[in-house]
Write a protein that holds these residues in place. Structure first.
Motif, PDB file in Angstrom:
ATOM      1  N   THR A  70     -33.062   8.516 -54.628  1.00  0.00           N
ATOM      2  CA  THR A  70     -32.567   8.999 -53.339  1.00  0.00           C
ATOM      3  C   THR A  70     -31.248   9.740 -53.504  1.00  0.00           C
ATOM      4  OG1 THR A  70     -33.662   7.204 -52.144  1.00  0.00           O
ATOM      5  CG2 THR A  70     -31.828   8.277 -51.034  1.00  0.00           C
ATOM      6  N   ASP A  71     -30.393   9.258 -54.409  1.00  0.00           N
ATOM      7  CA  ASP A  71     -29.127   9.943 -54.653  1.00  0.00           C
ATOM      8  C   ASP A  71     -29.343  11.334 -55.235  1.00  0.00           C
ATOM      9  OD1 ASP A  71     -27.152   7.938 -53.843  1.00  0.00           O
ATOM     10  OD2 ASP A  71     -27.966   6.754 -55.491  1.00  0.00           O
ATOM     11  N   LEU A  72     -30.401  11.509 -56.030  1.00  0.00           N
ATOM     12  CA  LEU A  72     -30.697  12.851 -56.539  1.00  0.00           C
ATOM     13  C   LEU A  72     -31.054  13.794 -55.400  1.00  0.00           C
ATOM     14  CD1 LEU A  72     -32.810  12.136 -59.763  1.00  0.00           C
ATOM     15  CD2 LEU A  72     -30.393  12.773 -59.605  1.00  0.00           C
ATOM     16  N   PHE A  79     -31.367  15.680 -48.168  1.00  0.00           N
ATOM     17  CA  PHE A  79     -31.504  14.423 -47.452  1.00  0.00           C
ATOM     18  C   PHE A  79     -30.938  14.600 -46.049  1.00  0.00           C
ATOM     19  CE2 PHE A  79     -31.128   9.842 -46.660  1.00  0.00           C
ATOM     20  CZ  PHE A  79     -32.259   9.367 -47.306  1.00  0.00           C
ATOM     21  N   PRO A  80     -31.673  14.156 -45.016  1.00  0.00           N
ATOM     22  CA  PRO A  80     -31.243  14.433 -43.641  1.00  0.00           C
ATOM     23  C   PRO A  80     -30.076  13.575 -43.180  1.00  0.00           C
ATOM     24  CG  PRO A  80     -33.217  13.084 -43.625  1.00  0.00           C
ATOM     25  CD  PRO A  80     -32.963  13.441 -45.058  1.00  0.00           C
ATOM     26  N   GLN A  81     -29.299  14.116 -42.264  1.00  0.00           N
ATOM     27  CA  GLN A  81     -28.271  13.409 -41.493  1.00  0.00           C
ATOM     28  C   GLN A  81     -27.107  12.889 -42.331  1.00  0.00           C
ATOM     29  OE1 GLN A  81     -31.479  11.014 -39.314  1.00  0.00           O
ATOM     30  NE2 GLN A  81     -30.025  11.359 -37.642  1.00  0.00           N
ATOM     31  N   MET A 151     -25.415   7.217 -46.918  1.00  0.00           N
ATOM     32  CA  MET A 151     -26.413   8.165 -46.412  1.00  0.00           C
ATOM     33  C   MET A 151     -25.908   8.871 -45.155  1.00  0.00           C
ATOM     34  SD  MET A 151     -29.893   6.022 -47.307  1.00  0.00           S
ATOM     35  CE  MET A 151     -29.159   4.398 -47.133  1.00  0.00           C
ATOM     36  N   THR A 152     -25.607   8.118 -44.107  1.00  0.00           N
ATOM     37  CA  THR A 152     -25.046   8.743 -42.901  1.00  0.00           C
ATOM     38  C   THR A 152     -23.542   8.506 -42.784  1.00  0.00           C
ATOM     39  OG1 THR A 152     -25.433   6.814 -41.483  1.00  0.00           O
ATOM     40  CG2 THR A 152     -27.238   8.412 -41.703  1.00  0.00           C
TER      41      THR A 152
END
Length: 380
Positions: A70-72, A79-81, A151-152
């Protein structure tokens, strides 16, 4: 709700208090080093102010933060938001020591070792009230109390990070920071099994994808009493580790047909539950082909793009398909309990350590698979 003690499968809604950010306290520096994403593929370690924290939030001195697929996607800008470039620090699998707490926090105190779940729901929407806070209906809306660390909101590729008290768990003294990082990952597999209503005692189960999520899920399938646990993937080192961690059989999909092999291992009947943790575009079709009539498929992977598979075949076989995101339903707390009892091994999955200043090299190693990395961790 605190996660220092007790357990629950749901979250009761709580009003979001007016934000009164707390300044840096005595003994905590004013500045820290943090990795900031300035654009696609452009991550730099810079000086930033120590983050302020609200009345229900905790400031943590990060000990270690894991990096994953996911970090890639985040690094590539896909990646959204996420917060704006130039302001945003990724990292969603972190652990550390409490440095300071908000005025309404009495569940933790400075010096406590903690691990996290990345997602904290708003606590007020219909999904959060029923424990589905990784699917919060106010996802990304910080003003309503939602935060997804790394992430957000800013995450753990930094010396300090802030998180809501409800998304922190006390890390037992005998567990290492490496264990703490992988407990978050274990929560993903447990939540998937929870979401798929999978009482798997005596059932045949396969996991596609011997990455960190897949290997932690293999261990949990063994602990939950599966009759046969099969692990399928492409890298021998990971498959061998899977055998050590609880898989009964492994299938190297580069050397043999996974459908033929799994059907052979199940006497031609197929699997009761197939777990897709690889993210390979061709794997969903394999899952349909190896799942028995009336069986289940659980998808926990993200994919690089759209995938195609024979949905009609799944319908003809009356297969029920489930998806789950992240580590919801209070399953990180369950993972802490399993790790504390010695039944869930996380540290063995960590293959590479990099200092924060070398985070670009860490991501290069992950992308190029240099040195056969499994779980890469960043140490601020």
């Amino acid at each position: 709700m605190s996660h220092a003690t007790g357990s629950s499968t749901t979250r009761t809604p709580t009003p979001t208090p007016a934000r009164t950010d707390k300044p840096v306290q005595d003994g905590i520096p004013e500045k820290m080093r943090a990795a900031v994403l300035f654009g696609p593929g452009d991550i730099r370690v810079v000086d930033r102010e120590i983050p302020a924290f609200g009345p229900e939030e905790v400031l943590v001195r990060v000990a270690m933060c894991g990096a994953c697929g996911t970090d890639l996607k985040i690094l590539a800008g896909h990646f959204p938001q996420t917060p704006p470039f130039g302001e945003y620090t990724p990292g969603h699998e972190w652990t550390g020591t409490v440095a300071a707490v908000g005025e309404n926090v009495d569940e933790f105190r400075p010096g406590d070792r903690v691990c996290i779940e990345a997602h904290h729901g708003c606590g007020r929407c219909a999904n959060c009230v029923t424990g589905k806070y990784t699917a919060c209906l106010n996802y990304g809306d910080v003003s309503k109390g939602h935060r997804a660390s790394g992430m957000t909101t800013d995450g753990g590729f930094a010396e300090y990070a802030v998180h809501h008290v409800a998304a922190l768990y006390r890390l037992p003294d005998h567990l290492s920071p490496e264990d703490g990082v992988l407990i978050t990952t274990a929560g993903t597999g447990l939540y998937g099994l929870d979401a798929a209503q999978s009482y798997i005692v005596g059932q045949d189960v396969a996991v596609f994808g011997p990455g960190a999520v897949g290997l932690m899920t293999v261990q949990m399938c063994r602990l939950m009493g599966a009759s046969k646990v099969i692990l399928a993937g492409t890298r021998k080192s990971r498959l061998d580790l899977g055998l050590e961690l609880g898989a009964d059989h492994v299938v190297d999909v580069t050397a043999e047909d996974p459908v033929e092999k799994i059907l052979e291992l199940t006497g031609g009947a197929g699997l009761d539950l197939t777990i897709e943790a690889s993210g390979g575009p061709d794997t969903p079709q394999f899952c349909v082909d190896v799942t028995k009539r009336g069986g289940k498929i659980l998808f926990v992977a993200f994919y690089p793009g759209k995938v195609e598979f024979d949905l009609s075949s799944a319908i003809r076989k009356d297969i029920t398909m489930y998806t789950s995101r992240g580590e919801g339903g209070n399953n990180v707390e369950r993972a802490v309990a399993l790790a504390a009892s010695g039944q869930l091994q996380g540290e063995r999955l960590v293959t590479h350590h990099f200092p924060l200043e070398d985070i670009e090299e860490a991501f290069r190693v992950i992308k190029e698979r240099d040195g056969d990395p499994l779980k890469v961790v960043i140490v601020p």
